[in-house]
Design a protein around this motif. Sequence first.
Motif, PDB file in Angstrom:
ATOM      1  N   ARG A 208       0.832  -1.205   0.000  1.00 42.05           N
ATOM      2  CA  ARG A 208       0.000   0.000   0.000  1.00 42.05           C
ATOM      3  C   ARG A 208       0.863   1.249   0.000  1.00 42.05           C
ATOM      4  NH1 ARG A 208      -1.880  -0.062   6.419  1.00 42.05           N
ATOM      5  NH2 ARG A 208       0.011   0.974   7.193  1.00 42.05           N
ATOM      6  N   THR A 209       0.252   2.354  -0.282  1.00 39.90           N
ATOM      7  CA  THR A 209       0.814   3.676  -0.002  1.00 39.90           C
ATOM      8  C   THR A 209      -0.222   4.409   0.826  1.00 39.90           C
ATOM      9  OG1 THR A 209      -0.110   4.589  -2.050  1.00 39.90           O
ATOM     10  CG2 THR A 209       2.169   3.800  -2.136  1.00 39.90           C
ATOM     11  N   GLU A 210       0.238   5.361   1.615  1.00 46.17           N
ATOM     12  CA  GLU A 210      -0.705   6.121   2.432  1.00 46.17           C
ATOM     13  C   GLU A 210      -0.265   7.573   2.519  1.00 46.17           C
ATOM     14  OE1 GLU A 210       0.905   5.351   6.943  1.00 46.17           O
ATOM     15  OE2 GLU A 210      -0.455   3.877   6.072  1.00 46.17           O
ATOM     16  N   ARG A 211      -1.241   8.443   2.775  1.00 46.38           N
ATOM     17  CA  ARG A 211      -0.968   9.872   2.863  1.00 46.38           C
ATOM     18  C   ARG A 211      -1.959  10.492   3.833  1.00 46.38           C
ATOM     19  NH1 ARG A 211       1.448  13.698  -0.554  1.00 46.38           N
ATOM     20  NH2 ARG A 211       0.662  15.829  -0.288  1.00 46.38           N
ATOM     21  N   TYR A 212      -1.459  11.358   4.702  1.00 51.56           N
ATOM     22  CA  TYR A 212      -2.320  12.089   5.631  1.00 51.56           C
ATOM     23  C   TYR A 212      -2.706  13.410   4.988  1.00 51.56           C
ATOM     24  CZ  TYR A 212      -1.329   8.882   9.462  1.00 51.56           C
ATOM     25  OH  TYR A 212      -1.234   7.779  10.264  1.00 51.56           O
ATOM     26  N   LYS A 213      -3.989  13.605   4.724  1.00 53.98           N
ATOM     27  CA  LYS A 213      -4.455  14.866   4.140  1.00 53.98           C
ATOM     28  C   LYS A 213      -4.415  15.955   5.198  1.00 53.98           C
ATOM     29  CE  LYS A 213      -7.631  15.046   1.101  1.00 53.98           C
ATOM     30  NZ  LYS A 213      -8.919  15.004   0.377  1.00 53.98           N
ATOM     31  N   GLU A 214      -4.294  17.195   4.746  1.00 60.18           N
ATOM     32  CA  GLU A 214      -4.231  18.330   5.664  1.00 60.18           C
ATOM     33  C   GLU A 214      -5.444  18.327   6.599  1.00 60.18           C
ATOM     34  OE1 GLU A 214      -3.679  23.182   5.534  1.00 60.18           O
ATOM     35  OE2 GLU A 214      -3.733  22.022   3.689  1.00 60.18           O
ATOM     36  N   ALA A 215      -5.170  18.557   7.895  1.00 62.85           N
ATOM     37  CA  ALA A 215      -6.198  18.629   8.952  1.00 62.85           C
ATOM     38  C   ALA A 215      -6.841  17.277   9.235  1.00 62.85           C
ATOM     39  CB  ALA A 215      -7.271  19.654   8.622  1.00 62.85           C
ATOM     40  N   SER A 216      -6.306  16.186   8.645  1.00 71.10           N
ATOM     41  CA  SER A 216      -6.861  14.866   8.919  1.00 71.10           C
ATOM     42  C   SER A 216      -5.882  14.056   9.752  1.00 71.10           C
ATOM     43  CB  SER A 216      -7.135  14.110   7.616  1.00 71.10           C
ATOM     44  OG  SER A 216      -7.512  12.776   7.889  1.00 71.10           O
ATOM     45  N   ARG A 217      -6.417  13.263  10.693  1.00 69.47           N
ATOM     46  CA  ARG A 217      -5.556  12.429  11.524  1.00 69.47           C
ATOM     47  C   ARG A 217      -5.597  10.975  11.080  1.00 69.47           C
ATOM     48  NH1 ARG A 217      -6.388  14.960  17.631  1.00 69.47           N
ATOM     49  NH2 ARG A 217      -5.505  16.989  17.139  1.00 69.47           N
TER      50      ARG A 217
ATOM     51  N   PRO B 171       3.227  13.798   8.874  1.00 70.55           N
ATOM     52  CA  PRO B 171       4.076  14.751   9.598  1.00 70.55           C
ATOM     53  C   PRO B 171       4.713  14.189  10.862  1.00 70.55           C
ATOM     54  CG  PRO B 171       2.040  15.810   8.885  1.00 70.55           C
ATOM     55  CD  PRO B 171       1.875  14.336   8.634  1.00 70.55           C
ATOM     56  N   LEU B 172       4.148  13.119  11.441  1.00 65.97           N
ATOM     57  CA  LEU B 172       4.747  12.557  12.648  1.00 65.97           C
ATOM     58  C   LEU B 172       6.154  12.035  12.380  1.00 65.97           C
ATOM     59  CD1 LEU B 172       4.212  11.844  15.663  1.00 65.97           C
ATOM     60  CD2 LEU B 172       3.556   9.565  14.872  1.00 65.97           C
ATOM     61  N   ARG B 173       6.458  11.746  11.121  1.00 72.11           N
ATOM     62  CA  ARG B 173       7.781  11.243  10.791  1.00 72.11           C
ATOM     63  C   ARG B 173       8.874  12.232  11.168  1.00 72.11           C
ATOM     64  NH1 ARG B 173       6.255   8.763   4.798  1.00 72.11           N
ATOM     65  NH2 ARG B 173       5.192   6.878   5.587  1.00 72.11           N
ATOM     66  N   MET B 174       8.535  13.518  11.227  1.00 73.72           N
ATOM     67  CA  MET B 174       9.534  14.510  11.633  1.00 73.72           C
ATOM     68  C   MET B 174      10.003  14.242  13.057  1.00 73.72           C
ATOM     69  SD  MET B 174       8.109  18.053   9.917  1.00 73.72           S
ATOM     70  CE  MET B 174       6.445  17.959  10.608  1.00 73.72           C
ATOM     71  N   LEU B 175       9.069  13.982  13.966  1.00 75.52           N
ATOM     72  CA  LEU B 175       9.436  13.663  15.344  1.00 75.52           C
ATOM     73  C   LEU B 175      10.065  12.282  15.429  1.00 75.52           C
ATOM     74  CD1 LEU B 175       9.502  14.320  18.323  1.00 75.52           C
ATOM     75  CD2 LEU B 175       7.101  13.608  18.499  1.00 75.52           C
ATOM     76  N   ARG B 176       9.596  11.376  14.567  1.00 70.44           N
ATOM     77  CA  ARG B 176      10.148  10.022  14.572  1.00 70.44           C
ATOM     78  C   ARG B 176      11.632  10.023  14.206  1.00 70.44           C
ATOM     79  NH1 ARG B 176       6.393   6.767  11.259  1.00 70.44           N
ATOM     80  NH2 ARG B 176       5.027   7.011  13.074  1.00 70.44           N
ATOM     81  N   ALA B 177      12.053  10.978  13.382  1.00 69.26           N
ATOM     82  CA  ALA B 177      13.477  11.070  13.036  1.00 69.26           C
ATOM     83  C   ALA B 177      14.320  11.253  14.289  1.00 69.26           C
ATOM     84  CB  ALA B 177      13.708  12.234  12.068  1.00 69.26           C
ATOM     85  N   PHE B 178      13.863  12.116  15.186  1.00 74.30           N
ATOM     86  CA  PHE B 178      14.616  12.358  16.415  1.00 74.30           C
ATOM     87  C   PHE B 178      14.491  11.172  17.376  1.00 74.30           C
ATOM     88  CE2 PHE B 178      13.396  16.537  14.692  1.00 74.30           C
ATOM     89  CZ  PHE B 178      14.685  17.011  14.419  1.00 74.30           C
TER      90      PHE B 178
ATOM     91  N   GLU C 190       3.416  21.397  10.216  1.00 74.79           N
ATOM     92  CA  GLU C 190       2.537  20.281   9.876  1.00 74.79           C
ATOM     93  C   GLU C 190       2.291  19.361  11.066  1.00 74.79           C
ATOM     94  OE1 GLU C 190       0.978  19.898   6.891  1.00 74.79           O
ATOM     95  OE2 GLU C 190       1.840  21.877   6.461  1.00 74.79           O
ATOM     96  N   ILE C 191       3.168  19.427  12.074  1.00 80.94           N
ATOM     97  CA  ILE C 191       2.994  18.562  13.249  1.00 80.94           C
ATOM     98  C   ILE C 191       1.692  18.900  13.977  1.00 80.94           C
ATOM     99  CG2 ILE C 191       4.150  19.981  15.001  1.00 80.94           C
ATOM    100  CD1 ILE C 191       4.765  16.233  14.525  1.00 80.94           C
ATOM    101  N   LYS C 192       1.142  20.080  13.745  1.00 79.28           N
ATOM    102  CA  LYS C 192      -0.112  20.481  14.395  1.00 79.28           C
ATOM    103  C   LYS C 192      -1.284  19.590  13.982  1.00 79.28           C
ATOM    104  CE  LYS C 192       1.160  25.399  14.633  1.00 79.28           C
ATOM    105  NZ  LYS C 192       0.831  26.760  14.137  1.00 79.28           N
TER     106      LYS C 192
ATOM    107  N   THR D  47       9.908  21.285  18.404  1.00 79.34           N
ATOM    108  CA  THR D  47       9.398  21.114  19.768  1.00 79.34           C
ATOM    109  C   THR D  47       8.596  22.315  20.255  1.00 79.34           C
ATOM    110  OG1 THR D  47      11.505  21.908  20.675  1.00 79.34           O
ATOM    111  CG2 THR D  47      11.222  19.520  20.453  1.00 79.34           C
ATOM    112  N   GLN D  48       8.811  23.475  19.640  1.00 79.90           N
ATOM    113  CA  GLN D  48       8.029  24.664  20.014  1.00 79.90           C
ATOM    114  C   GLN D  48       6.542  24.422  19.864  1.00 79.90           C
ATOM    115  OE1 GLN D  48       8.382  27.695  21.162  1.00 79.90           O
ATOM    116  NE2 GLN D  48      10.438  28.487  20.764  1.00 79.90           N
ATOM    117  N   LEU D  49       6.167  23.498  18.990  1.00 81.44           N
ATOM    118  CA  LEU D  49       4.761  23.313  18.635  1.00 81.44           C
ATOM    119  C   LEU D  49       4.042  22.311  19.533  1.00 81.44           C
ATOM    120  CD1 LEU D  49       5.457  23.331  14.828  1.00 81.44           C
ATOM    121  CD2 LEU D  49       4.388  25.154  16.132  1.00 81.44           C
TER     122      LEU D  49
END
Length: 493
Positions: free
Chosen positions: A117-126, A188-195, A219-221, A254-256
């Motif tokens: 599969r492929t997946e994508r999170y649309k804006e404002a969708s969880r 966008p969670l992948r950004m935090l997952r990198a750390f 986008e983390i919002k 992390t500010q967000l």
Amino acid sequence: MTPSIGRSQRPSPGPRPPSAGGQGSLAGLLTPPSPLLDLADRFERAHHELFLVGGSVRDAWLGRSAGTDLDLSTDATPEDVQAITRPVAARMWLQGIRFGTVGVEIAAQRIEITTFRTERYKEASRHPEVSFEADVVTDLSRRDFTINAMAVRLPDLTPVDPFGGRDDIAARVLRTPSDPEDSFTDDPLRMLRAFRFASELEFRIDDAVLEAIARLKNEIKTVSAERIRDELSRLLVGTAPGVALEQAEATGLTQLFLPELSSLKLEQDPVHRHKDVFSHTLAVIERTPRDLELRLAALLHDIGKPKTRRISGKGVSFHHHEIVGAQMAEERLRALRYPNEVVAHVRELIALHHRFHTYRLGWRDSAVRRYVRDAGPLLDKLNDLVRADCTTRNEARAKVLAARIDELQARINELAAREQLDRMRPELDGTQIMAFLGIPPGPLVGDARDFLMEIRLDEGEIGTDEAHRRLAAWARARGLTPVGKEPDGGSDA
């Protein structure tokens, strides 16, 4: 121009060859009576492909244990997966079926099998939009980092590594299979997952990845607090959380969701200089044992300092920062949806962590008892936090602080040997108090119990006869006449 990303004083790990593992470790997963052997045969007979994917492949190449949960990927539809596995599955979970995932338990092994599969999170969708694909390479291209975008065909153990994951493991670097912006836009969670992976594996994050995070941080919002919480928790209990948090803060991420961290970068006053609270906090985190509650307390223990900072002729002070910080920590942890027990424990650790510093004035036994009583089951964690909080580079001062902590621990052990410190309570319980005073249940019983508890803390164990005498005097001072027989003579303590 892309923003400059801060680097830690701690050196980044250099390139290392992969640990002994690879196909040897993967072969161990197929040693009888592994359920993967039977599954691979069943899928092959049904004319479907089956691949081992995800963390177990990465960990095998790192020479680490594959863990208890395994992820598989296939060209079979979720309906076909159910039909193939039903004869051998002890249990089956279908909560993720709309995302193409069927969970099964076979021979006590938990396995998730997902259709390509492929997946994508649309804006404002969880929730992701999922598209089923026809081949494993397209499936791997959707994954977060190249080290997780590897697969092994079953049962012949043919490696599939279209994005250079094994090379990145050798170089100990985190890169994305596709353009970082595309990857982080997909989830966008992948950004935090990198750390998180940087902390867990002590890998360096590729510059292009850091720069993309700095551009896309807002986008983390769109990510739920629960998903952020889980990644933050794993980051904190990793082996290198300080470096990871420093870089995450430098990107602005992390500010967000944790703005209190950046607030610790207090401006240095040119006259009354004080230590960098931000750097101190990172050091405290890495000095604590890898326990989530303890590391959360270390992360947040000084967040009350910016609000309580005062400059006077005597220097910089942060009076009651632990009380202010405990309240702030509770609010932040609740916003991140941490369990109530975790929130309560972290708040208590922060509220108590500074009390030790009054020990230099000398503590009576009563103060030691109160310290133990207030810490309760958190005593060991509190002492660990107090030790970790000593990050001074002044060797003489560090030795003095360590000696004071050792002395306090010795005092606690000494009192514990004489008294039941772990079960401190008044020497008369509520039933005994009511019988002796002749009163019904109510607030007065609690007042009497508190009175006796204060005696227990101040004086230690005084014996039940002396407790009755003290309680009788307390009652008469309030116009009450005890109905129980008051003991004669001295204390039985």
